[in-house]
Scaffold this motif. Structure first.
Motif, mmCIF file in Angstrom:
data_model
loop_
_atom_site.group_PDB
_atom_site.id
_atom_site.type_symbol
_atom_site.label_atom_id
_atom_site.label_comp_id
_atom_site.label_asym_id
_atom_site.label_seq_id
_atom_site.Cartn_x
_atom_site.Cartn_y
_atom_site.Cartn_z
ATOM 1 N N ALA A 1 0.834 -1.206 0.000
ATOM 2 C CA ALA A 1 0.000 0.000 0.000
ATOM 3 C C ALA A 1 0.868 1.255 0.000
ATOM 4 N N ASP A 2 0.388 2.304 -0.692
ATOM 5 C CA ASP A 2 1.089 3.590 -0.697
ATOM 6 C C ASP A 2 0.199 4.737 -0.219
ATOM 7 N N SER A 3 -0.946 4.375 0.376
ATOM 8 C CA SER A 3 -1.858 5.374 0.936
ATOM 9 C C SER A 3 -2.663 4.716 2.042
ATOM 10 N N LEU A 4 -3.252 5.524 2.922
ATOM 11 C CA LEU A 4 -4.069 4.955 4.000
ATOM 12 C C LEU A 4 -5.311 4.233 3.465
ATOM 13 N N PRO A 5 -6.020 4.773 2.462
ATOM 14 C CA PRO A 5 -7.137 3.997 1.913
ATOM 15 C C PRO A 5 -6.674 2.665 1.325
ATOM 16 N N GLY A 6 -5.519 2.664 0.668
ATOM 17 C CA GLY A 6 -4.983 1.419 0.132
ATOM 18 C C GLY A 6 -4.613 0.449 1.235
ATOM 19 N N LEU A 7 -4.067 0.990 2.337
ATOM 20 C CA LEU A 7 -3.713 0.142 3.471
ATOM 21 C C LEU A 7 -4.958 -0.508 4.068
ATOM 22 N N GLU A 8 -6.018 0.258 4.226
ATOM 23 C CA GLU A 8 -7.243 -0.298 4.810
ATOM 24 C C GLU A 8 -7.846 -1.375 3.915
ATOM 25 N N ALA A 9 -7.791 -1.187 2.616
ATOM 26 C CA ALA A 9 -8.295 -2.206 1.696
ATOM 27 C C ALA A 9 -7.446 -3.463 1.786
ATOM 28 N N TRP A 10 -6.113 -3.291 1.824
ATOM 29 C CA TRP A 10 -5.208 -4.436 1.961
ATOM 30 C C TRP A 10 -5.433 -5.153 3.284
ATOM 31 N N ARG A 11 -5.604 -4.405 4.372
ATOM 32 C CA ARG A 11 -5.825 -5.005 5.682
ATOM 33 C C ARG A 11 -7.053 -5.923 5.664
ATOM 34 N N GLY A 12 -8.138 -5.435 5.096
ATOM 35 C CA GLY A 12 -9.345 -6.236 5.052
ATOM 36 C C GLY A 12 -9.164 -7.500 4.233
ATOM 37 N N GLU A 13 -8.447 -7.386 3.123
ATOM 38 C CA GLU A 13 -8.248 -8.550 2.256
ATOM 39 C C GLU A 13 -7.354 -9.591 2.923
ATOM 40 N N LEU A 14 -6.241 -9.142 3.540
ATOM 41 C CA LEU A 14 -5.336 -10.099 4.165
ATOM 42 C C LEU A 14 -5.982 -10.729 5.395
ATOM 43 N N ARG A 15 -6.670 -9.944 6.206
ATOM 44 C CA ARG A 15 -7.340 -10.533 7.361
ATOM 45 C C ARG A 15 -8.358 -11.591 6.942
ATOM 46 N N SER A 16 -9.089 -11.315 5.898
ATOM 47 C CA SER A 16 -10.064 -12.280 5.403
ATOM 48 C C SER A 16 -9.372 -13.558 4.938
ATOM 49 N N LYS A 17 -8.254 -13.420 4.246
ATOM 50 C CA LYS A 17 -7.523 -14.599 3.767
ATOM 51 C C LYS A 17 -6.934 -15.395 4.933
ATOM 52 N N LEU A 18 -6.376 -14.715 5.936
ATOM 53 C CA LEU A 18 -5.822 -15.416 7.094
ATOM 54 C C LEU A 18 -6.910 -16.156 7.856
ATOM 55 N N ALA A 19 -8.080 -15.556 7.983
ATOM 56 C CA ALA A 19 -9.201 -16.241 8.637
ATOM 57 C C ALA A 19 -9.602 -17.483 7.865
ATOM 58 N N GLU A 20 -9.550 -17.389 6.545
ATOM 59 C CA GLU A 20 -9.879 -18.554 5.709
ATOM 60 C C GLU A 20 -8.834 -19.655 5.859
ATOM 61 N N LEU A 21 -7.544 -19.290 5.785
ATOM 62 C CA LEU A 21 -6.473 -20.286 5.845
ATOM 63 C C LEU A 21 -6.417 -20.998 7.183
ATOM 64 N N THR A 22 -6.727 -20.300 8.262
ATOM 65 C CA THR A 22 -6.646 -20.880 9.604
ATOM 66 C C THR A 22 -7.951 -21.520 10.065
ATOM 67 N N GLY A 23 -9.048 -21.259 9.358
ATOM 68 C CA GLY A 23 -10.350 -21.768 9.783
ATOM 69 C C GLY A 23 -11.067 -20.874 10.769
ATOM 70 N N LEU A 24 -10.480 -19.712 11.079
ATOM 71 C CA LEU A 24 -11.142 -18.800 12.016
ATOM 72 C C LEU A 24 -12.523 -18.371 11.528
ATOM 73 N N ASP A 25 -12.686 -18.311 10.223
ATOM 74 C CA ASP A 25 -13.972 -17.853 9.689
ATOM 75 C C ASP A 25 -15.077 -18.898 9.828
ATOM 76 N N ARG A 26 -14.706 -20.080 10.346
ATOM 77 C CA ARG A 26 -15.717 -21.126 10.541
ATOM 78 C C ARG A 26 -15.914 -21.491 12.015
ATOM 79 N N MET A 27 -15.268 -20.753 12.895
ATOM 80 C CA MET A 27 -15.428 -21.016 14.320
ATOM 81 C C MET A 27 -16.780 -20.520 14.808
ATOM 82 N N LYS A 28 -17.339 -21.200 15.795
ATOM 83 C CA LYS A 28 -18.661 -20.853 16.311
ATOM 84 C C LYS A 28 -18.586 -20.590 17.807
ATOM 85 N N ALA A 29 -19.127 -19.442 18.213
ATOM 86 C CA ALA A 29 -19.129 -19.079 19.629
ATOM 87 C C ALA A 29 -20.168 -19.891 20.387
#
Length: 360
Positions: free
Chosen positions: A34-62
């Motif tokens: 990223a070279d701007s704060l809006p770009g950083l926020e977009a990247w943050r959301g994309e990487l967090r979503s991918k990490l949740a997918e790779l680790t299975g966090l997105d399928r955990m149930k409270a």
């Protein structure tokens, strides 16, 4: 790649050189660019979503936390200690110690630090200073492993949980009271099983810590708006991932862990809990740490820590160069700190008190 080259005249034909070539030529699809704060926020959301997918966090149930008191309180030198447990998934329980500093006034709330443990310390026992077993006593001496006690004596409410596969959460084949059993873990087996089901063990560890944060508002003396996380070795791994994926963590201390995966996870032999399938297609640890920006992050390392790989602290600095780009975009480079100490793999803690005092 020097450690992966086939020796001249060797009669062996390993596959590690091929894996290293794949790793070094792979593009990090979600590496920090990223070279701007809006770009950083977009990247943050994309990487967090991918990490949740790779680790299975997105399928955990409270489920209901159902907190239960187990032991204490026990009055100790400058603090009291209690043991509780919560349910993090249906029928999955996490025991943890709560260390509360002396001198709290009526109605006062103190900042909280989650003190995650690594390997070779008997789980939460060493961090909380529960050294009734000789092997745990030796670990505290060797690694300065009682950083939970160090933190409560600095005035913080400290939570010291057992990660899955450690301490009171060992699976049956690792249970027992011998030195070897007490210091062992079940994480290799658990990660193999998790991977076969589309999860990764680190996802379960982070889920448990997130549920521990959910529990915090029930403690009348804990300020759930001022949460820090710290950890050594595998505890540093947990602190890194938790802060990267959960903005409720306001300050983070990663000790003896943050370095590039190519030097460490391919050239060195590490516990299975470090491995996430396909992670290196997307990001390295410096990119994961960049998700923490602009919140304060202190990384400490021994200059001769073998867990940083053959290049030692140069590997750590290489990753923090990536992380620093995110902090620079926020204009808060002073919130990212590296403390290098003379020595090997251990908790040092010399800058932790001043860092947390300012951050929390």
């Amino acid at each position: 790649m020097d450690g992966a080259v086939k020796p001249e005249g060797s009669a062996y034909y390993p596959m590690l050189p091929s894996l290293m070539r794949k790793a070094y030529t792979a593009d990090k699809r979600l590496g920090f660019q990223a070279d701007s704060l809006p770009g950083l926020e977009a990247w943050r959301g994309e990487l967090r979503s991918k990490l949740a997918e790779l680790t299975g966090l997105d399928r955990m149930k409270a489920c209901a936390l159902d907190p239960q008191h187990m032991e204490g309180p026990v009055q100790l030198d400058g603090y009291r200690r209690e043991k509780l447990r919560i349910q993090t998934e249906q029928d999955v329980w996490m025991p943890f110690y709560v260390l509360v500093p002396d001198g709290l006034k009526s109605g006062e709330k103190r900042p909280v630090v989650i003190a995650a443990h690594g390997h070779a310390g008997g789980g939460k026992e060493s961090v909380a200073g529960v050294v009734s077993h000789p092997a745990i006593h030796a670990a505290v001496d060797k690694y300065s492993y009682d950083y939970g006690v160090q933190l409560v004596r600095q005035g913080y409410v400290v939570l010291c949980p057992d990660a899955r596969g450690f301490g009171e959460r060992r699976e049956y084949w690792k249970q027992g009271d011998s030195d070897k059993q007490v210091m062992s873990s079940s994480c290799n087996h658990l990660n193999h099983a998790a991977i076969s089901m589309g999860y990764a063990l680190i996802g379960f560890l982070i889920w448990d810590l997130q549920r521990l944060i959910d529990f915090l508002p029930s403690l009348s003396y804990a300020d759930a708006d001022r949460i820090g996380c710290s950890g050594f070795s595998g505890g540093g791994m947990q602190a890194l991932w938790l802060a990267a994926l959960d903005d409720r963590v306001r300050a983070t201390v990663v000790s003896g862990y943050l370095s590039g995966y190519k030097d460490v996870l391919l050239l060195e032999t590490h516990c299975g809990c470090n491995y996430v399938p396909r992670l290196w297609e997307y990001a390295d640890y410096g990119d994961i740490a960049a998700l923490i920006a602009p919140r304060p992050l202190l990384v400490e390392s021994g200059d001769d820590d073998p867990n940083s790989g053959p290049r030692r602290v140069d590997n750590v600095r290489e990753q923090l160069d990536i992380t620093g780009k995110a902090y620079a975009l926020f204009g808060c480079e002073d919130r990212l700190a590296l403390a290098v100490h003379e020595g090997g793999h251990r908790w040092y803690g010399e800058r932790v008190a001043s860092f947390l005092k300012e951050a929390l």
